[in-house]
Scaffold this motif. Structure first.
Motif, PDB file in Angstrom:
ATOM      1  N   ILE A 139      38.328 -13.439  13.696  1.00 15.61           N
ATOM      2  CA  ILE A 139      37.798 -14.725  13.249  1.00 15.61           C
ATOM      3  C   ILE A 139      36.864 -15.312  14.298  1.00 15.61           C
ATOM      4  O   ILE A 139      35.795 -15.838  13.983  1.00 15.61           O
ATOM      5  CB  ILE A 139      38.954 -15.689  12.934  1.00 15.61           C
ATOM      6  CG1 ILE A 139      39.687 -15.208  11.688  1.00 15.61           C
ATOM      7  CG2 ILE A 139      38.453 -17.111  12.752  1.00 15.61           C
ATOM      8  CD1 ILE A 139      40.883 -16.046  11.316  1.00 15.61           C
ATOM      9  N   LEU A 140      37.239 -15.222  15.571  1.00 16.75           N
ATOM     10  CA  LEU A 140      36.400 -15.774  16.634  1.00 16.75           C
ATOM     11  C   LEU A 140      35.054 -15.066  16.719  1.00 16.75           C
ATOM     12  O   LEU A 140      34.050 -15.673  17.101  1.00 16.75           O
ATOM     13  CB  LEU A 140      37.125 -15.667  17.973  1.00 16.75           C
ATOM     14  CG  LEU A 140      38.354 -16.566  18.163  1.00 16.75           C
ATOM     15  CD1 LEU A 140      39.027 -16.259  19.485  1.00 16.75           C
ATOM     16  CD2 LEU A 140      37.971 -18.036  18.091  1.00 16.75           C
ATOM     17  N   GLU A 141      35.021 -13.803  16.384  1.00  9.50           N
ATOM     18  CA  GLU A 141      33.780 -13.035  16.472  1.00  9.50           C
ATOM     19  C   GLU A 141      32.845 -13.283  15.292  1.00  9.50           C
ATOM     20  O   GLU A 141      31.689 -12.863  15.318  1.00  9.50           O
ATOM     21  CB  GLU A 141      34.121 -11.543  16.550  1.00  9.50           C
ATOM     22  CG  GLU A 141      34.797 -11.149  17.861  1.00  9.50           C
ATOM     23  CD  GLU A 141      35.418  -9.763  17.802  1.00  9.50           C
ATOM     24  OE1 GLU A 141      35.297  -9.103  16.735  1.00  9.50           O
ATOM     25  OE2 GLU A 141      36.023  -9.334  18.801  1.00  9.50           O
ATOM     26  N   ALA A 142      33.331 -13.960  14.250  1.00 11.53           N
ATOM     27  CA  ALA A 142      32.507 -14.230  13.073  1.00 11.53           C
ATOM     28  C   ALA A 142      31.418 -15.247  13.400  1.00 11.53           C
ATOM     29  O   ALA A 142      31.531 -16.030  14.349  1.00 11.53           O
ATOM     30  CB  ALA A 142      33.378 -14.740  11.930  1.00 11.53           C
ATOM     31  N   ASP A 143      30.340 -15.253  12.605  1.00 18.67           N
ATOM     32  CA  ASP A 143      29.247 -16.208  12.819  1.00 18.67           C
ATOM     33  C   ASP A 143      29.713 -17.640  12.615  1.00 18.67           C
ATOM     34  O   ASP A 143      29.228 -18.557  13.282  1.00 18.67           O
ATOM     35  CB  ASP A 143      28.086 -15.896  11.863  1.00 18.67           C
ATOM     36  CG  ASP A 143      27.400 -14.574  12.202  1.00 18.67           C
ATOM     37  OD1 ASP A 143      27.488 -14.164  13.375  1.00 18.67           O
ATOM     38  OD2 ASP A 143      26.802 -13.969  11.296  1.00 18.67           O
ATOM     39  N   ASP A 144      30.641 -17.849  11.673  1.00 17.61           N
ATOM     40  CA  ASP A 144      31.160 -19.185  11.381  1.00 17.61           C
ATOM     41  C   ASP A 144      32.684 -19.113  11.365  1.00 17.61           C
ATOM     42  O   ASP A 144      33.306 -18.994  10.303  1.00 17.61           O
ATOM     43  CB  ASP A 144      30.627 -19.680  10.031  1.00 17.61           C
ATOM     44  CG  ASP A 144      30.952 -21.146   9.776  1.00 17.61           C
ATOM     45  OD1 ASP A 144      31.818 -21.691  10.485  1.00 17.61           O
ATOM     46  OD2 ASP A 144      30.326 -21.742   8.869  1.00 17.61           O
ATOM     47  N   PRO A 145      33.332 -19.199  12.550  1.00 20.55           N
ATOM     48  CA  PRO A 145      34.796 -19.063  12.607  1.00 20.55           C
ATOM     49  C   PRO A 145      35.526 -20.094  11.747  1.00 20.55           C
ATOM     50  O   PRO A 145      36.550 -19.780  11.138  1.00 20.55           O
ATOM     51  CB  PRO A 145      35.103 -19.262  14.099  1.00 20.55           C
ATOM     52  CG  PRO A 145      33.848 -18.867  14.801  1.00 20.55           C
ATOM     53  CD  PRO A 145      32.737 -19.329  13.893  1.00 20.55           C
ATOM     54  N   GLY A 146      35.002 -21.329  11.715  1.00 20.43           N
ATOM     55  CA  GLY A 146      35.656 -22.365  10.927  1.00 20.43           C
ATOM     56  C   GLY A 146      35.713 -22.023   9.454  1.00 20.43           C
ATOM     57  O   GLY A 146      36.720 -22.272   8.778  1.00 20.43           O
ATOM     58  N   LYS A 147      34.648 -21.438   8.946  1.00 22.57           N
ATOM     59  CA  LYS A 147      34.608 -21.042   7.539  1.00 22.57           C
ATOM     60  C   LYS A 147      35.587 -19.909   7.270  1.00 22.57           C
ATOM     61  O   LYS A 147      36.238 -19.866   6.216  1.00 22.57           O
ATOM     62  CB  LYS A 147      33.186 -20.622   7.162  1.00 22.57           C
ATOM     63  CG  LYS A 147      32.982 -20.328   5.690  1.00 22.57           C
ATOM     64  CD  LYS A 147      31.524 -20.010   5.392  1.00 22.57           C
ATOM     65  CE  LYS A 147      31.310 -19.735   3.911  1.00 22.57           C
ATOM     66  NZ  LYS A 147      29.871 -19.433   3.615  1.00 22.57           N
ATOM     67  N   GLN A 148      35.707 -18.983   8.211  1.00 21.91           N
ATOM     68  CA  GLN A 148      36.638 -17.874   8.059  1.00 21.91           C
ATOM     69  C   GLN A 148      38.089 -18.362   8.081  1.00 21.91           C
ATOM     70  O   GLN A 148      38.956 -17.816   7.405  1.00 21.91           O
ATOM     71  CB  GLN A 148      36.430 -16.854   9.191  1.00 21.91           C
ATOM     72  CG  GLN A 148      35.089 -16.145   9.165  1.00 21.91           C
ATOM     73  CD  GLN A 148      34.962 -15.205   7.983  1.00 21.91           C
ATOM     74  OE1 GLN A 148      35.897 -14.498   7.636  1.00 21.91           O
ATOM     75  NE2 GLN A 148      33.794 -15.207   7.351  1.00 21.91           N
ATOM     76  N   GLU A 149      38.341 -19.402   8.854  1.00 16.05           N
ATOM     77  CA  GLU A 149      39.704 -19.916   8.995  1.00 16.05           C
ATOM     78  C   GLU A 149      40.131 -20.767   7.804  1.00 16.05           C
ATOM     79  O   GLU A 149      41.333 -20.867   7.500  1.00 16.05           O
ATOM     80  CB  GLU A 149      39.810 -20.742  10.286  1.00 16.05           C
ATOM     81  CG  GLU A 149      41.191 -21.310  10.537  1.00 16.05           C
ATOM     82  CD  GLU A 149      41.188 -22.462  11.528  1.00 16.05           C
ATOM     83  OE1 GLU A 149      42.122 -22.518  12.335  1.00 16.05           O
ATOM     84  OE2 GLU A 149      40.270 -23.303  11.464  1.00 16.05           O
ATOM     85  N   GLU A 150      39.193 -21.385   7.121  1.00 21.43           N
ATOM     86  CA  GLU A 150      39.494 -22.401   6.109  1.00 21.43           C
ATOM     87  C   GLU A 150      40.519 -21.951   5.065  1.00 21.43           C
ATOM     88  O   GLU A 150      41.518 -22.656   4.836  1.00 21.43           O
ATOM     89  CB  GLU A 150      38.195 -22.849   5.422  1.00 21.43           C
ATOM     90  CG  GLU A 150      38.385 -23.974   4.406  1.00 21.43           C
ATOM     91  CD  GLU A 150      38.816 -25.272   5.058  1.00 21.43           C
ATOM     92  OE1 GLU A 150      39.467 -26.077   4.372  1.00 21.43           O
ATOM     93  OE2 GLU A 150      38.501 -25.475   6.251  1.00 21.43           O
ATOM     94  N   PRO A 151      40.350 -20.799   4.388  1.00 15.97           N
ATOM     95  CA  PRO A 151      41.345 -20.417   3.379  1.00 15.97           C
ATOM     96  C   PRO A 151      42.726 -20.147   3.980  1.00 15.97           C
ATOM     97  O   PRO A 151      43.750 -20.417   3.350  1.00 15.97           O
ATOM     98  CB  PRO A 151      40.748 -19.154   2.746  1.00 15.97           C
ATOM     99  CG  PRO A 151      39.750 -18.639   3.741  1.00 15.97           C
ATOM    100  CD  PRO A 151      39.224 -19.845   4.436  1.00 15.97           C
ATOM    101  N   LEU A 152      42.759 -19.624   5.207  1.00 15.62           N
ATOM    102  CA  LEU A 152      44.044 -19.377   5.860  1.00 15.62           C
ATOM    103  C   LEU A 152      44.748 -20.695   6.167  1.00 15.62           C
ATOM    104  O   LEU A 152      45.973 -20.817   6.026  1.00 15.62           O
ATOM    105  CB  LEU A 152      43.832 -18.592   7.160  1.00 15.62           C
ATOM    106  CG  LEU A 152      43.123 -17.237   7.044  1.00 15.62           C
ATOM    107  CD1 LEU A 152      42.930 -16.627   8.426  1.00 15.62           C
ATOM    108  CD2 LEU A 152      43.909 -16.291   6.148  1.00 15.62           C
ATOM    109  N   LEU A 153      43.969 -21.691   6.587  1.00 12.28           N
ATOM    110  CA  LEU A 153      44.519 -22.996   6.918  1.00 12.28           C
ATOM    111  C   LEU A 153      45.082 -23.685   5.677  1.00 12.28           C
ATOM    112  O   LEU A 153      46.191 -24.232   5.691  1.00 12.28           O
ATOM    113  CB  LEU A 153      43.432 -23.862   7.567  1.00 12.28           C
ATOM    114  CG  LEU A 153      43.858 -25.225   8.097  1.00 12.28           C
ATOM    115  CD1 LEU A 153      44.861 -25.074   9.225  1.00 12.28           C
ATOM    116  CD2 LEU A 153      42.635 -26.004   8.576  1.00 12.28           C
ATOM    117  N   LYS A 154      44.315 -23.653   4.577  1.00 11.21           N
ATOM    118  CA  LYS A 154      44.776 -24.286   3.338  1.00 11.21           C
ATOM    119  C   LYS A 154      46.059 -23.631   2.836  1.00 11.21           C
ATOM    120  O   LYS A 154      46.984 -24.315   2.379  1.00 11.21           O
ATOM    121  CB  LYS A 154      43.681 -24.206   2.276  1.00 11.21           C
ATOM    122  CG  LYS A 154      42.495 -25.127   2.542  1.00 11.21           C
ATOM    123  CD  LYS A 154      41.463 -25.026   1.428  1.00 11.21           C
ATOM    124  CE  LYS A 154      40.298 -25.990   1.673  1.00 11.21           C
ATOM    125  NZ  LYS A 154      39.267 -25.899   0.606  1.00 11.21           N
ATOM    126  N   ALA A 155      46.118 -22.311   2.938  1.00 12.62           N
ATOM    127  CA  ALA A 155      47.315 -21.602   2.491  1.00 12.62           C
ATOM    128  C   ALA A 155      48.526 -21.970   3.350  1.00 12.62           C
ATOM    129  O   ALA A 155      49.630 -22.189   2.842  1.00 12.62           O
ATOM    130  CB  ALA A 155      47.073 -20.098   2.529  1.00 12.62           C
TER     131      ALA A 155
END
Length: 662
Positions: A139-155
């Motif tokens: 996730i940290l290596e992604a261009d937009d880590p926050g966007k990658q984290e969003e579905p995991l956070l909501k779940a």
């Protein structure tokens, strides 16, 4: 079997540090024994933390045993193989007393006594804990880590975790300085997130104490009915301040009249501290700082006004234009019973800069950074209303820098610093009115159940995106964010939470959507001996630096001599390649490999010689302020924690913030 994510991590509190069942017999004592050294270390002993299921036995491999609470810290005295199983001989202390044997697979190595504390979650996303390092790294290596984290956070927030997530940060806040909890950091490494923000990946372990309230739904609305706030004005009472003293009294009178009529005088209390400067230099000033009204002792608005009625500006001028502002703030921090309040606010009002810690007239010997850390320790938000009067024009820039540093808050993008142009009494009055009314409205809203804290997402969604148009709007926004944070802290103190029995997880110390916002605060647990050693080293540096100001080229040779006196490694001291203070082995191994960079230890002879006298003095002043801060840590018995249940008082530790290290 996966653990529920609804149980939060906040009640890892002291698990495994007070519930230990000893098995030691007289034959287990061996005063001449010492624990095993860590590989490559000369002074650091091997330490482990117990896992769930760890049993302490009299002998390796057999004999009676006692179940050990998870995350109990042990020193390792010996190792032995019994068949295919590795066993560790352990003791709670490093004093030579062994307590039995534990199977190695039921322990975790703890190389550095680092522990993690979560910051207040107001205004940011809750931190996710990942099962594997690579899950977080991806996730940290992604261009937009926050966007990658969003579905995991909501779940996770919905109680339906994704496979790679093992837990989530509590929704409410637990203040580690008031209720110590152990989240040991097993490993830490620096990396970059998204577009290049430097972040840390932290490998942690967690365990919870049993909590009978674990399955009880939070009662946030009802709990917040008891939420109270204290607003303490710390006001400059020198020669020119009478108009502002009177306007502050007027503001408090107006707001308390409204509160009293509504029957809510116990919800918000006001206090006042006045400060001046050195009475040794100017006896006519009468006092350096004075508590006129204690918010816990004032019954209502009329009582407050009665207590501050005698307050007037001084009749003589101070020795310098700058006043002892930090003495006034520390008076408020030390003398007010802040634990009785959920909302905690100090409002500094002055038209002058602050005496620096190195100034002979300073009574605290502290500077802005150290006072700010003390405010954060107490959960107090520090506002500054800086009256930029014409008479102080030459002092404005210096004072602004000081008070911005003093009023910086980890939750906010800008300091709680508000300048009052030309010292306008009218503009000042409006600011005091706005701040007081905003705080009162928040407390009353919590009392009526209109706005219940409990999720960082309840914060202003535009926070940090759209800057307020004026100071009044910024003051309202900042107060709203702080109010929510203080409610979260209050709920964390009063509701209680629980955690899964044991997790091992990876998380980052930064919010992935807003990497400038910290999610965690790393602390190093230092013993009193280690803290004393740091004090001795810094005192030697201060003495050598002071002496070397007359002969700058002697600084490093003086430090070599100091290293000899301190008993440091002769090989390091005499190494011709030693060019920095760190090379002399001045600091103990307990600070080796920590995830921070030492400003002090990076100093070398060339750097020192290149500095002007004023630059050298600035450095020495910072060293002396750290010394004063360490003395505060040492003397405050309530902050020391016994990881061994009190078996050895010398093993008590203090959770020192990394920012406070040399």
């Amino acid at each position: 079997m996966r653990r529920s994510l609804t149980a939060s991590l906040a009640a890892v509190l002291l698990a495994g540090t007070t519930l230990w069942s000893p098995l030691a017999t007289p034959s287990a004592w061996a005063a001449d024994r010492t624990p095993l050294l860590m590989e490559g270390k000369k002074t650091l002993y091997q330490r482990v933390l117990s896992r769930p299921g760890a049993v302490l036995k009299r002998q390796a491999g057999d004999g009676p045993g006692a179940q050990q609470p998870a995350l109990t810290r042990f020193y390792v005295y010996g190792r032995q193989m019994v068949g295919t199983q590795a066993w560790l001989e352990v003791g709670l202390t490093a004093k030579g007393k062994t307590d039995g044997w534990i199977q190695e697979e039921f322990t975790l190595p703890w190389k550095q006594q680092l522990t993690l504390a979560f910051t207040n979650p107001a205004g940011r996303d809750r931190a996710l804990m990942f099962k594997e390092r690579q899950d977080l790294a991806k996730i940290l290596e992604a261009d937009d880590p926050g966007k990658q984290e969003e579905p995991l956070l909501k779940a996770a927030e919905a109680g339906k975790p994704s496979p790679q997530v093992v837990s989530i940060e509590p929704a409410t806040y637990v203040d580690i300085s008031k209720k110590f909890y152990l989240l040991p950091i097993l490993d830490a490494e620096e990396t970059f997130s998204g577009p290049g923000f430097r972040v840390r990946m932290l490998h942690i372990a967690s365990v919870s104490a049993k909590d009978e309230k674990a399955n009880t739904p939070p009662a946030s609305a009802s709990v917040l009915k008891n939420f109270r706030a204290a607003v303490v004005f710390v006001i400059d009472s020198t020669l020119s301040m009478d108009p502002y003293i009177n306007r502050t009294r007027q503001a408090v009178e107006q707001i308390t009249t409204k509160i009293d009529k509504a029957g809510l005088s116990d919800r918000v209390r006001f206090g006042l501290v006045a400060f001046r400067s050195s009475v040794q230099a100017t006896p006519g000033l009468e006092y350096v700082s004075k508590l006129y009204a204690d918010p816990e002792q004032t019954r209502d608005g009329k009582d407050f006004l009665k207590q501050v009625a005698a307050l007037k500006g001084a009749t003589v001028s101070s020795a310098k234009f700058s006043e002892d502002s930090y003495a006034g703030v520390m008076e408020a921090l030390d003398k007010v019973g802040w634990t009785n309040f959920g909302g905690r606010y100090v409002v500094l009002i002055t038209d002058a800069g602050a005496l620096r810690g190195g100034d002979p007239l300073s009574s605290t010997k502290l500077d802005a950074e150290q006072v700010r850390l003390e405010a954060q320790h107490r959960g107090v938000a520090l506002y500054t209303l800086h009256l930029k009067t014409p008479s102080g024009k030459q002092n404005h820039a210096e004072a602004e820098a000081q008070y911005k540093a003093l009023s910086t808050h980890p939750l906010l993008p800008n300091p709680l610093y508000y300048p009052v142009d030309a010292g306008s009494v009218d503009q000042f009055g409006k600011m005091v009115d706005t701040l007081s009314e905003t705080i009162v409205a928040q407390v009353n809203g919590a009392y009526r159940g209109e706005e219940v804290a409990g999720s960082a997402r309840s914060a202003d969604p535009n926070f940090g995106k759209e800057p307020p148009k004026d100071d009044a709007a910024r003051m309202q926004r900042d107060a709203a964010m702080l109010g929510q944070a203080m409610q979260l802290a209050y709920l964390g103190r009063t509701e209680g939470t629980s955690a899964p029995p044991m997790i091992s997880a990876w998380l980052t110390d930064r919010d992935l959507k807003k990497p400038e916002v910290a999610t965690t605060d790393v602390r190093v647990l230092l013993t009193k001996n280690q803290l004393s050693d740091m004090q001795q080293v810094l005192r030697s540096i201060a003495d050598a630096g002071q002496a070397a100001q007359l002969s700058p080229n002697d600084f490093f040779s003086r430090m070599r001599s100091a290293a000899v006196v301190l008993g440091r490694d002769p090989n390091a001291i005499n190494d011709p390649k030693a060019v920095k203070l760190a090379d002399l082995g001045l600091m103990g191994e307990y600070l080796d490999d920590l995830p921070y960079r030492s400003k002090v230890m990076d100093i070398d002879q060339q750097m020192w010689s290149s500095w002007s006298i004023s630059q050298q003095q600035t450095f020495l002043d910072e060293v002396n302020r750290k010394l004063r801060l360490y003395q505060i840590y040492h003397d405050d018995v309530d902050r020391w924690v016994a990881l061994d249940g009190g078996a050895d008082p010398g093993e008590a530790v203090y959770p020192v913030p990394l920012d406070a290290l040399p």
